[in-house]
Design a protein around this motif. Structure first.
Motif, PDB file in Angstrom:
ATOM      1  N   GLU A 185       0.800  -1.238   0.000  1.00  0.00           N
ATOM      2  CA  GLU A 185       0.000   0.000   0.000  1.00  0.00           C
ATOM      3  C   GLU A 185       0.821   1.272   0.000  1.00  0.00           C
ATOM      4  O   GLU A 185       0.307   2.349  -0.312  1.00  0.00           O
ATOM      5  CB  GLU A 185      -0.968   0.005   1.194  1.00  0.00           C
ATOM      6  N   LYS A 186       2.105   1.197   0.343  1.00  0.00           N
ATOM      7  CA  LYS A 186       2.961   2.381   0.369  1.00  0.00           C
ATOM      8  C   LYS A 186       3.719   2.530  -0.946  1.00  0.00           C
ATOM      9  O   LYS A 186       3.852   1.588  -1.721  1.00  0.00           O
ATOM     10  CB  LYS A 186       3.952   2.303   1.529  1.00  0.00           C
ATOM     11  N   LYS A 187       4.263   3.741  -1.183  1.00  0.00           N
ATOM     12  CA  LYS A 187       4.997   3.988  -2.422  1.00  0.00           C
ATOM     13  C   LYS A 187       6.417   3.429  -2.384  1.00  0.00           C
ATOM     14  O   LYS A 187       7.123   3.441  -3.397  1.00  0.00           O
ATOM     15  CB  LYS A 187       5.032   5.491  -2.715  1.00  0.00           C
ATOM     16  N   GLY A 188       6.832   2.963  -1.206  1.00  0.00           N
ATOM     17  CA  GLY A 188       8.166   2.392  -1.041  1.00  0.00           C
ATOM     18  C   GLY A 188       8.516   2.362   0.429  1.00  0.00           C
ATOM     19  O   GLY A 188       7.639   2.494   1.294  1.00  0.00           O
ATOM     20  N   VAL A 189       9.782   2.163   0.731  1.00  0.00           N
ATOM     21  CA  VAL A 189      10.255   2.284   2.110  1.00  0.00           C
ATOM     22  C   VAL A 189      10.358   3.780   2.414  1.00  0.00           C
ATOM     23  O   VAL A 189      11.014   4.525   1.694  1.00  0.00           O
ATOM     24  CB  VAL A 189      11.626   1.605   2.293  1.00  0.00           C
ATOM     25  N   LEU A 190       9.679   4.214   3.483  1.00  0.00           N
ATOM     26  CA  LEU A 190       9.561   5.645   3.769  1.00  0.00           C
ATOM     27  C   LEU A 190      10.537   6.087   4.856  1.00  0.00           C
ATOM     28  O   LEU A 190      10.748   5.382   5.846  1.00  0.00           O
ATOM     29  CB  LEU A 190       8.133   5.975   4.209  1.00  0.00           C
ATOM     30  N   LYS A 191      11.105   7.288   4.663  1.00  0.00           N
ATOM     31  CA  LYS A 191      11.930   7.896   5.721  1.00  0.00           C
ATOM     32  C   LYS A 191      11.062   8.265   6.907  1.00  0.00           C
ATOM     33  O   LYS A 191      11.449   8.098   8.062  1.00  0.00           O
ATOM     34  CB  LYS A 191      12.624   9.163   5.191  1.00  0.00           C
ATOM     35  N   GLU A 192       9.875   8.817   6.623  1.00  0.00           N
ATOM     36  CA  GLU A 192       8.915   9.201   7.647  1.00  0.00           C
ATOM     37  C   GLU A 192       7.602   8.497   7.361  1.00  0.00           C
ATOM     38  O   GLU A 192       6.998   8.717   6.304  1.00  0.00           O
ATOM     39  CB  GLU A 192       8.707  10.725   7.654  1.00  0.00           C
ATOM     40  N   ILE A 193       7.150   7.662   8.276  1.00  0.00           N
ATOM     41  CA  ILE A 193       5.991   6.824   8.028  1.00  0.00           C
ATOM     42  C   ILE A 193       4.732   7.630   7.746  1.00  0.00           C
ATOM     43  O   ILE A 193       3.818   7.181   7.052  1.00  0.00           O
ATOM     44  CB  ILE A 193       5.758   5.855   9.216  1.00  0.00           C
ATOM     45  N   THR A 194       4.670   8.876   8.245  1.00  0.00           N
ATOM     46  CA  THR A 194       3.486   9.716   8.031  1.00  0.00           C
ATOM     47  C   THR A 194       3.569  10.540   6.754  1.00  0.00           C
ATOM     48  O   THR A 194       2.605  11.213   6.388  1.00  0.00           O
ATOM     49  CB  THR A 194       3.282  10.666   9.230  1.00  0.00           C
ATOM     50  N   GLU A 195       4.702  10.499   6.065  1.00  0.00           N
ATOM     51  CA  GLU A 195       4.888  11.271   4.832  1.00  0.00           C
ATOM     52  C   GLU A 195       4.959  10.316   3.648  1.00  0.00           C
ATOM     53  O   GLU A 195       5.983   9.682   3.400  1.00  0.00           O
ATOM     54  CB  GLU A 195       6.149  12.136   4.927  1.00  0.00           C
ATOM     55  N   GLU A 196       3.857  10.241   2.922  1.00  0.00           N
ATOM     56  CA  GLU A 196       3.694   9.241   1.870  1.00  0.00           C
ATOM     57  C   GLU A 196       4.731   9.341   0.759  1.00  0.00           C
ATOM     58  O   GLU A 196       5.043   8.348   0.107  1.00  0.00           O
ATOM     59  CB  GLU A 196       2.290   9.336   1.268  1.00  0.00           C
ATOM     60  N   ASP A 197       5.258  10.547   0.515  1.00  0.00           N
ATOM     61  CA  ASP A 197       6.208  10.724  -0.581  1.00  0.00           C
ATOM     62  C   ASP A 197       7.668  10.702  -0.131  1.00  0.00           C
ATOM     63  O   ASP A 197       8.569  10.960  -0.936  1.00  0.00           O
ATOM     64  CB  ASP A 197       5.923  12.031  -1.330  1.00  0.00           C
ATOM     65  N   SER A 198       7.915  10.376   1.148  1.00  0.00           N
ATOM     66  CA  SER A 198       9.302  10.372   1.646  1.00  0.00           C
ATOM     67  C   SER A 198       9.993   9.040   1.345  1.00  0.00           C
ATOM     68  O   SER A 198      10.573   8.395   2.214  1.00  0.00           O
ATOM     69  CB  SER A 198       9.329  10.649   3.152  1.00  0.00           C
TER      70      SER A 198
END
Length: 259
Positions: A185-198
């Motif tokens: 469901e996410k765009k990838g591994v995120l730097k910040e879990i609350t920032e979808e584009d990170s």
């Protein structure tokens, strides 16, 4: 250089939403070259089980597969979910064939030994029959594996779909240059879990250790990344993690993982 093979795994976030599944099937069917699809279906199995009065039992996010639960997951994974996906792929010109690990003796496993927790009929993979899978690919077929294996003694086993995807990619890497795609469901591994584009666009072994130490990779992402690096150490060329849009030819917003 070996021919390229794509192995794509999808989970409940795609399967549960008809519009998402339709979009995924469209993108997957257009991927060039030989390809394999692996799918889960745990959420659907839980829903169907509840309608039948069979409540799912979980431990640490993993299903405890007793006799009744096994009947449900076989019906849902190998039947309802698998054949729905196969039919949709056929409608888009992709000559898909739905399989469990028992079909063609493709994926052999053993029942997980009881330690702190008895997971019931849960399977840990022993071997991938790469020759049979390759024969299907060479015949122009696209294998679609559900999350079931077998022990070669007549017992079906519920097996983690992420692990099946990883082990199939490893097993086929002697024949092909394999790329493994985990669609979630996410765009990838995120730097910040609350920032979808990170999205962290590239992770190698060194950065992986840093991200673990800093707690960026945690919870459900831990086993997923473990599978990724296990595959890479066993000759899979690369692993990509993202949402279904990473399968579009011009996409660059996903995470690529290499050694």
């Amino acid at each position: 250089m070996n021919e390229k093979l794509s192995i794509v795994k999808i989970g409940g976030n795609v399967i549960e939403h008809p519009d998402q599944l339709s979009r995924f099937v469209e993108l997957f069917s257009k991927m060039e070259g030989p390809k394999i699809l692996v799918h889960g279906g745990g959420k659907k199995a839980t829903q169907i089980g509840e309608k039948l009065g069979i409540k799912a039992r979980m431990s640490n996010g993993r299903r405890i597969t007793d006799d009744q639960s096994l009947e449900v997951v076989v019906m849902v994974y190998a039947g309802l979910v698998n054949k729905n996906i196969v039919a949709q792929l056929q409608a888009r010109g992709c000559n898909a064939i739905g399989l469990s690990g028992a079909d063609g003796n493709c994926i052999q496993a053993h029942k997980r030994p009881v330690k702190e927790i008895d997971y019931g009929y849960a399977g840990d993979i022993d071997n991938i029959n790469s020759q049979v899978i390759n024969d299907l690919l060479m015949a122009g077929l696209t294998p679609v594996f559900c999350a079931l294996t077998h022990d070669e003694k007549g017992q079906l086993l519920n097996t983690n779909a992420d692990t099946i995807a990883s082990e199939v990619a490893i097993g086929m890497s002697d024949i092909f240059e394999t790329t493994l795609y985990y669609c979630f469901e996410k765009k990838g591994v995120l730097k910040e879990i609350t920032e979808e584009d990170s999205v962290i666009k590239h992770i190698d072994s060194n950065l992986y250790e840093q991200l673990l130490k800093n707690g960026v990779i945690a919870d459900g992402m831990l086993p997923k990344l473990h599978n990724c690096f296990h595959a890479l150490r066993k000759n899979v060329s690369r692993v990509c993690i993202g949402d279904i849009n990473m399968l579009t030819p011009d996409s660059n917003l996903f995470t690529t993982i290499t050694l």
